[in-house]
Design an enzyme around this catalytic site. Sequence first.
Site, PDB file in Angstrom:
ATOM      1  N   SER A   1      15.720  -2.282 -46.439  1.00 15.18           N
ATOM      2  CA  SER A   1      16.258  -0.921 -46.463  1.00 15.18           C
ATOM      3  C   SER A   1      16.211  -0.311 -45.071  1.00 15.18           C
ATOM      4  O   SER A   1      15.163  -0.315 -44.423  1.00 15.18           O
ATOM      5  CB  SER A   1      15.473  -0.029 -47.429  1.00 15.18           C
ATOM      6  OG  SER A   1      15.953   1.303 -47.354  1.00 15.18           O
TER       7      SER A   1
ATOM      8  N   VAL B   1      10.245  -0.854 -40.105  1.00 17.70           N
ATOM      9  CA  VAL B   1      10.507  -2.207 -39.607  1.00 17.70           C
ATOM     10  C   VAL B   1      12.006  -2.499 -39.623  1.00 17.70           C
ATOM     11  O   VAL B   1      12.553  -3.060 -38.662  1.00 17.70           O
ATOM     12  CB  VAL B   1       9.720  -3.259 -40.419  1.00 17.70           C
ATOM     13  CG1 VAL B   1      10.082  -4.672 -39.974  1.00 17.70           C
ATOM     14  CG2 VAL B   1       8.218  -3.037 -40.273  1.00 17.70           C
ATOM     15  N   CYS B   2      12.681  -2.108 -40.675  1.00 17.03           N
ATOM     16  CA  CYS B   2      14.129  -2.363 -40.773  1.00 17.03           C
ATOM     17  C   CYS B   2      14.895  -1.581 -39.712  1.00 17.03           C
ATOM     18  O   CYS B   2      15.839  -2.095 -39.109  1.00 17.03           O
ATOM     19  CB  CYS B   2      14.636  -1.999 -42.162  1.00 17.03           C
ATOM     20  SG  CYS B   2      13.911  -2.994 -43.477  1.00 17.03           S
ATOM     21  N   SER B   3      14.474  -0.353 -39.483  1.00 20.23           N
ATOM     22  CA  SER B   3      15.095   0.473 -38.457  1.00 20.23           C
ATOM     23  C   SER B   3      14.902  -0.153 -37.077  1.00 20.23           C
ATOM     24  O   SER B   3      15.845  -0.254 -36.284  1.00 20.23           O
ATOM     25  CB  SER B   3      14.490   1.878 -38.512  1.00 20.23           C
ATOM     26  OG  SER B   3      15.103   2.726 -37.589  1.00 20.23           O
TER      27      SER B   3
END
Length: 163
Positions: A52, A57-59
């Site tokens: 997501s 972490v995804c960002s």
Amino acid sequence: MTTFLGNPVTFTGKQLQVGDTAHDFSLTATDLSKKTLADFAGKKKVLSIIPSIDTGVCSTQTRRFNQELSDLDNTVVITVSVDLPFAQGKWCAAEGIENAVMLSDYFDHSFGRDYAVLINEWHLLARAVLVLDENNTVTYAEYVDNINTEPDYDAAIAAVKNL
């Protein structure tokens, strides 16, 4: 064993390995258009697969790959998650990232199943990085065992630059 939030998770399908040909896909872009692998024909592709965009972490993963690889000739970074296209677009606007290719597998999760990254227990995508050459052959594959951690950026970036 792959874990998410400290718990083991399962997937359906077979993970792609180096030498495999990537599966075609139909994913939704932030403008709600459909995109397929053929839309990126003739380009080197980095498939940056994340659970997501609204997580740290995804960002970080999305920002880093786009910053470090956006200037490479004939190369596209494609971020895939099950976030709604609206959320992906909102993130890009908030981060000031204008040329990111953000694609969503929210509709039927076919990408997640075909690429063996759909977490059965959560219906989110696992963290993975696949590098494809111009012919859609996988030249680098990392399926992150602890989904809450970052991928090996240096190895993925080197794989793209060595094509």
